[in-house]
Enzyme design. Structure first.
Site, mmCIF file in Angstrom:
data_model
loop_
_atom_site.group_PDB
_atom_site.id
_atom_site.type_symbol
_atom_site.label_atom_id
_atom_site.label_comp_id
_atom_site.label_asym_id
_atom_site.label_seq_id
_atom_site.Cartn_x
_atom_site.Cartn_y
_atom_site.Cartn_z
ATOM 1 N N GLY A 14 29.166 35.342 37.499
ATOM 2 C CA GLY A 14 28.826 34.186 38.334
ATOM 3 C C GLY A 14 27.330 34.058 38.551
ATOM 4 O O GLY A 14 26.771 32.952 38.528
ATOM 5 N N TYR A 131 45.617 46.002 40.461
ATOM 6 C CA TYR A 131 44.662 44.999 39.986
ATOM 7 C C TYR A 131 45.236 44.253 38.779
ATOM 8 O O TYR A 131 45.189 43.031 38.695
ATOM 9 C CB TYR A 131 43.371 45.727 39.605
ATOM 10 C CG TYR A 131 42.305 44.880 38.989
ATOM 11 C CD1 TYR A 131 41.477 44.085 39.772
ATOM 12 C CD2 TYR A 131 42.093 44.881 37.607
ATOM 13 C CE1 TYR A 131 40.482 43.319 39.196
ATOM 14 C CE2 TYR A 131 41.104 44.119 37.025
ATOM 15 C CZ TYR A 131 40.290 43.342 37.823
ATOM 16 O OH TYR A 131 39.309 42.585 37.252
ATOM 17 N N PRO A 158 37.599 39.353 29.164
ATOM 18 C CA PRO A 158 36.431 40.091 28.676
ATOM 19 C C PRO A 158 36.724 41.588 28.689
ATOM 20 O O PRO A 158 37.508 42.068 29.502
ATOM 21 C CB PRO A 158 35.351 39.754 29.705
ATOM 22 C CG PRO A 158 36.102 39.456 30.960
ATOM 23 C CD PRO A 158 37.467 38.960 30.562
#
Ligand code: GDP
Length: 307
Positions: A14, A131, A158
């Site tokens: 980000g 997760y 990714p």
């Protein structure tokens, strides 16, 4: 596209959109501006904003340490953030969205290399299952929304990302920022550098700026149900990464291997043929150069970085 929202503005990917040259096209939110776990707040902040697309990078992330210690938080924060962002984007009529998955989503017991088709074929590794399941649900959610609402929502996977603006927390961070920070302390205090595990596990690292560049392309051009893996598909052992960091940081002390600490998954090689087909001329930043840039940035910004 003219107006794009990026969530996770303080994070590794980000933050690449939080620059002067990108300001006109990209609006960047960070957790201070909007806690994405809070549905009412997300609705309020997104109301009537008319973005053409969203790059949703915000996530609660950590390395093998953080993933094992905070499973509840990793599950709750990620599943709430993804659910709220994707559902509110739909309600606001935003037609394009990219969400970030991770190679942790893949089953532990799987035939390598990892491909986009293998996400749900078995349980993830125990060290990061909370997760991984939360992230897998983002894949389910966007596929459902594509089917029911015809939206161009998609996901990227990714491999291990590193780069400037990382979180250099030693206990809970990812391996590269933790090692850089630990090497810095070892060098400054003349103490041994202690590495977790055996050094044998293999990983594929990708530079954050490369991820950001490809993601811009994905948002505007990719339109498939299946995620797309972002990877150099070049494996390197943790031991080799340590050697490069030691060299670049000019560390002359002793390196110790703390085998009481977890190795995590042994390897997770990925198949990057899909992205290679779409972008045959894309040049990935070589690990050595990316590490050099990251270390220079780390040394010059030590006082103010996340750690
Ligand atoms: P993973 O790819 O999800 O397992 O994420 P990590 O970034 O935590 O990488 C973990 C690998 O690096 C494991 O094999 C660890 O044993 C090894 N490693 C070595 N030293 C460290 C360290 O200081 N921090 C972390 N997170 N991992 C380390």
């Amino acid at each position: 596209m003219k107006r794009i929202l990026v969530t996770g503005g303080n994070g590794l990917v980000g933050s690449c959109f939080n620059t002067e040259e990108k300001r006109e096209k990209y609006t960047v939110w960070n957790s201070k501006y909007c806690d994405l776990r809070d549905k009412t707040l997300v609705e309020k902040k997104l109301k009537g904003k008319w973005y053409d697309g969203i790059i949703h990078t915000a996530a609660k992330v950590g390395g093998v340490g953080g993933n094992m210690k905070y499973k509840g938080e990793f599950f709750y924060d990620n599943i709430m953030m993804n659910t709220n962002v994707i559902e509110t984007a739909r309600k606001e009529g935003i037609e394009n969205l990219v969400v970030f998955l991770s190679t942790c989503v893949f089953p532990n017991d799987v035939e390598y290399p990892l491909t986009e088709k293998k996400i749900h074929l078995g349980p993830p590794h125990f060290s990061n299952d909370a997760y991984a399941y939360a992230k897998r649900m983002a894949d389910i959610q966007i596929r459902a929304y594509r089917e029911q609402y015809g939206l161009n929502y998609k996901s990227v996977i990714p491999t291990n990302i590193y780069g400037i603006n990382d979180n250099f927390d030693i206990e809970n961070g990812h391996v590269i920022p933790s090692l850089i920070h630990k090497c810095f302390i070892a060098r400054e205090t003349n103490t041994p550098l202690s590495i977790w595990g055996s050094g044998k596990p293999l990983r594929e690292f990708i530079y954050n700026k490369d991820v950001a560049k490809i993601t811009e392309w994905v948002l505007e051009n990719y339109n498939e149900d299946e995620p797309i893996i972002l990877s150099t598909s070049e494996e390197i052992s943790i031991k080799e990464v340590v050697d490069i960091i030691v060299e670049l940081m000019n560390f002359k002390g002793k390196v110790k291997w703390d085998t009481d600490k977890p190795d995590g998954q042994f390897r997770k090689p990925s198949d990057n043929s899909k992205i290679k087909n779409y972008l045959p001329n894309f040049k990935f930043t070589p690990l050595y150069n990316g590490l050099k840039g990251t270390i220079n940035w780390f040394e010059s910004n030590y006082e103010n970085i996340r750690k």
